[in-house]
Scaffold this motif. Structure first.
Motif, PDB file in Angstrom:
ATOM      1  N   GLY A  53       4.377  -2.575  10.409  1.00 22.17           N
ATOM      2  CA  GLY A  53       5.498  -2.689   9.493  1.00 22.17           C
ATOM      3  C   GLY A  53       6.493  -3.773   9.861  1.00 22.17           C
ATOM      4  N   GLU A  54       6.280  -4.431  10.968  1.00 19.75           N
ATOM      5  CA  GLU A  54       7.222  -5.460  11.438  1.00 19.75           C
ATOM      6  C   GLU A  54       7.279  -6.642  10.480  1.00 19.75           C
ATOM      7  N   VAL A  55       8.500  -7.138  10.272  1.00 17.89           N
ATOM      8  CA  VAL A  55       8.721  -8.338   9.470  1.00 17.89           C
ATOM      9  C   VAL A  55       9.465  -9.356  10.333  1.00 17.89           C
ATOM     10  N   LYS A  56       8.932 -10.570  10.371  1.00 16.65           N
ATOM     11  CA  LYS A  56       9.611 -11.643  11.101  1.00 16.65           C
ATOM     12  C   LYS A  56       9.803 -12.825  10.181  1.00 16.65           C
ATOM     13  N   LYS A  57      10.940 -13.501  10.345  1.00 22.06           N
ATOM     14  CA  LYS A  57      11.239 -14.669   9.522  1.00 22.06           C
ATOM     15  C   LYS A  57      11.411 -15.900  10.396  1.00 22.06           C
ATOM     16  N   LEU A  58      10.855 -16.977   9.897  1.00 24.50           N
ATOM     17  CA  LEU A  58      10.963 -18.263  10.572  1.00 24.50           C
ATOM     18  C   LEU A  58      11.340 -19.263   9.489  1.00 24.50           C
ATOM     19  N   LYS A  59      12.638 -19.465   9.301  1.00 22.45           N
ATOM     20  CA  LYS A  59      13.159 -20.327   8.236  1.00 22.45           C
ATOM     21  C   LYS A  59      12.629 -19.842   6.882  1.00 22.45           C
ATOM     22  N   ARG A  60      11.786 -20.619   6.208  1.00 26.83           N
ATOM     23  CA  ARG A  60      11.286 -20.240   4.891  1.00 26.83           C
ATOM     24  C   ARG A  60       9.981 -19.434   4.967  1.00 26.83           C
ATOM     25  N   LEU A  61       9.531 -19.110   6.159  1.00 21.55           N
ATOM     26  CA  LEU A  61       8.288 -18.360   6.336  1.00 21.55           C
ATOM     27  C   LEU A  61       8.607 -16.920   6.719  1.00 21.55           C
ATOM     28  N   THR A  62       7.986 -15.978   6.012  1.00 26.06           N
ATOM     29  CA  THR A  62       8.157 -14.557   6.305  1.00 26.06           C
ATOM     30  C   THR A  62       6.796 -13.964   6.645  1.00 26.06           C
ATOM     31  N   PHE A  63       6.717 -13.302   7.786  1.00 29.79           N
ATOM     32  CA  PHE A  63       5.480 -12.712   8.281  1.00 29.79           C
ATOM     33  C   PHE A  63       5.628 -11.198   8.292  1.00 29.79           C
ATOM     34  N   GLN A  64       4.585 -10.510   7.838  1.00 29.14           N
ATOM     35  CA  GLN A  64       4.636  -9.060   7.856  1.00 29.14           C
ATOM     36  C   GLN A  64       3.345  -8.516   8.467  1.00 29.14           C
ATOM     37  N   PHE A  65       3.475  -7.495   9.293  1.00 31.31           N
ATOM     38  CA  PHE A  65       2.344  -6.802   9.888  1.00 31.31           C
ATOM     39  C   PHE A  65       2.201  -5.480   9.157  1.00 31.31           C
ATOM     40  N   GLY A  66       1.008  -5.146   8.710  1.00 32.62           N
ATOM     41  CA  GLY A  66       0.802  -3.917   7.970  1.00 32.62           C
ATOM     42  C   GLY A  66       1.130  -2.680   8.803  1.00 32.62           C
ATOM     43  N   ASP A  67       1.483  -1.615   8.115  1.00 33.67           N
ATOM     44  CA  ASP A  67       1.861  -0.370   8.801  1.00 33.67           C
ATOM     45  C   ASP A  67       0.754   0.116   9.737  1.00 33.67           C
ATOM     46  N   ALA A  68      -0.481  -0.043   9.305  1.00 30.31           N
ATOM     47  CA  ALA A  68      -1.615   0.432  10.100  1.00 30.31           C
ATOM     48  C   ALA A  68      -2.120  -0.627  11.092  1.00 30.31           C
ATOM     49  N   ARG A  69      -1.457  -1.750  11.144  1.00 29.54           N
ATOM     50  CA  ARG A  69      -1.801  -2.875  12.048  1.00 29.54           C
ATOM     51  C   ARG A  69      -3.223  -3.378  11.812  1.00 29.54           C
ATOM     52  N   LYS A  70      -3.654  -3.361  10.539  1.00 30.02           N
ATOM     53  CA  LYS A  70      -4.965  -3.902  10.189  1.00 30.02           C
ATOM     54  C   LYS A  70      -4.853  -5.171   9.351  1.00 30.02           C
ATOM     55  N   ASP A  71      -3.656  -5.464   8.853  1.00 27.68           N
ATOM     56  CA  ASP A  71      -3.525  -6.612   7.980  1.00 27.68           C
ATOM     57  C   ASP A  71      -2.151  -7.248   8.154  1.00 27.68           C
ATOM     58  N   SER A  72      -2.053  -8.457   7.664  1.00 24.40           N
ATOM     59  CA  SER A  72      -0.803  -9.199   7.780  1.00 24.40           C
ATOM     60  C   SER A  72      -0.699 -10.177   6.622  1.00 24.40           C
ATOM     61  N   SER A  73       0.521 -10.591   6.331  1.00 23.35           N
ATOM     62  CA  SER A  73       0.717 -11.591   5.297  1.00 23.35           C
ATOM     63  C   SER A  73       1.733 -12.618   5.760  1.00 23.35           C
ATOM     64  N   LEU A  74       1.581 -13.798   5.203  1.00 21.17           N
ATOM     65  CA  LEU A  74       2.510 -14.912   5.438  1.00 21.17           C
ATOM     66  C   LEU A  74       3.012 -15.369   4.083  1.00 21.17           C
ATOM     67  N   HIS A  75       4.310 -15.313   3.870  1.00 22.28           N
ATOM     68  CA  HIS A  75       4.909 -15.748   2.606  1.00 22.28           C
ATOM     69  C   HIS A  75       5.765 -16.975   2.877  1.00 22.28           C
ATOM     70  N   ILE A  76       5.541 -18.015   2.089  1.00 18.79           N
ATOM     71  CA  ILE A  76       6.357 -19.230   2.201  1.00 18.79           C
ATOM     72  C   ILE A  76       7.184 -19.375   0.937  1.00 18.79           C
ATOM     73  N   THR A  77       8.455 -19.502   1.098  1.00 21.49           N
ATOM     74  CA  THR A  77       9.391 -19.678  -0.013  1.00 21.49           C
ATOM     75  C   THR A  77       9.704 -21.160  -0.179  1.00 21.49           C
ATOM     76  N   ALA A  78       9.673 -21.618  -1.409  1.00 18.61           N
ATOM     77  CA  ALA A  78      10.022 -23.012  -1.726  1.00 18.61           C
ATOM     78  C   ALA A  78       9.252 -23.981  -0.822  1.00 18.61           C
ATOM     79  N   ALA A  79       7.938 -23.973  -0.970  1.00 18.97           N
ATOM     80  CA  ALA A  79       7.083 -24.778  -0.095  1.00 18.97           C
ATOM     81  C   ALA A  79       7.447 -26.269  -0.158  1.00 18.97           C
TER      82      ALA A  79
END
Lengths: 113, 112
Positions: A53-79
Motif C-alpha cells: 500500500g506504500e505510495v512514494k512521490k518523486l516530483k511528477r512521478l508517483t509509485f505505488q506498491f499493491g496491498d498484497a505486495r504483488k504489483d506496483s504502478s508508476l504514474h507520471i503527471t504532465a510527462a
C-alpha cells in the motif's frame, strides 16, 4: 518461477499528458524497485517500495506498491520529453536467501515535444 | 554511483571463441551480478556472487561461467561463444543493505 509482467510494453505520448505503467506478478515480493534506463547506459534506481500500500512521490512521478505486495504502478503527471526512456520494475526474490532480483520486461516510453 | 566499470565496452567475436568480460567496482559491495539484456526480455540474471569465491547460477546460466577472486572484480566467461549470446551485458552490485542495485555502463557483445 517468479515473473514480473509490465504493461504497456511501448508508450508514445505528447508532452503534458499523464500515463501509468503497471508491474504485475502472482508472487509476493519483499520489496520492489523502479529503474529508468537511457540508451547506451545502465539502469538507474528511481525508487524502492517496501510496505504493502506504500505510495512514494518523486516530483511528477508517483509509485505505488499493491496491498498484497504483488504489483506496483508508476504514474507520471504532465510527462516531459526528459521522461523518455525504458522503465523497469524489479522485485526482490527473498526466497533465494540472498539479494537476488527479478526484472520485468520493461516499458519503453517516448514523450513527444 | 558505485564506481562500476566494465571492459570491454564493445566486442565482436566469432562463434566458438572464448570471451571474458570484466566488471570492476570501487565501493566494496558484497554482491555482484551479471545480467544480459535482450529486446522483449528485460534484464535476465546470468550469475551472481555473494562474496569472494561464492557464486551461484541465475536463470540463464547455460554457456556462461563466472569467477570472483577479489571483492572488486567479477569476471564473466563465455567458454565457446554462440550467436545466441549476442547481447548487451550489464554488471551490477548491491551493498549489504540490499535496497538498490548499481549498474555498470554495459558491454555490447556481438558473436558472428
Amino acid at each position: 518461477t517468479q515473473l514480473l509482467e509490465q504493461s504497456p510494453q511501448f508508450l508514445s505520448i505528447q508532452e503534458g499528458e499523464n500515463l501509468t505503467v503497471y508491474c504485475n506478478s502472482s508472487s509476493v515480493f519483499s520489496s520492489l524497485q523502479w529503474y529508468r534506463q537511457e540508451p547506451g547506459e545502465g539502469p538507474v534506481l528511481l525508487v524502492t517500495v517496501v510496505t504493502g500500500g506504500e505510495v512514494k512521490k518523486l516530483k511528477r512521478l508517483t509509485f505505488q506498491f499493491g496491498d498484497a505486495r504483488k504489483d506496483s504502478s508508476l504514474h507520471i503527471t504532465a510527462a516531459q520529453p526528459g521522461d523518455t526512456g525504458l522503465y523497469l520494475c524489479a522485485g526482490e526474490d527473498k526466497a533465494s536467501g540472498t539479494y537476488k532480483y527479478i526484472f520485468g520486461t520493461g516499458t519503453r516510453l517516448k514523450v513527444l515535444a | 554511483d558505485a564506481g562500476i566499470t566494465q571492459s570491454p565496452r564493445h566486442k565482436v567475436t566469432e562463434t566458438g571463441t572464448p570471451v571474458t568480460l570484466r566488471c570492476h567496482q570501487t565501493e566494496n559491495h558484497r554482491y555482484m551480478y551479471w545480467y544480459r539484456q535482450d529486446p522483449g526480455h528485460g534484464l535476465r540474471l546470468i550469475h551472481y556472487s555473494y562474496g569472494v569465491k561464492d557464486t551461484d547460477k541465475g536463470e540463464v546460466s547455460d554457456g556462461y561461467s563466472v569467477s570472483r577472486s577479489k571483492t572488486e572484480d567479477f569476471l564473466l566467461t563465455l567458454e565457446s561463444a554462440t550467436s545466441s549470446q549476442t547481447s548487451v551485458y550489464f554488471c551490477a552490485t548491491t551493498g549489504t543493505g540490499g535496497d538498490e542495485q548499481y549498474f555498470g555502463p554495459g558491454t555490447r557483445l556481438t558473436v558472428t
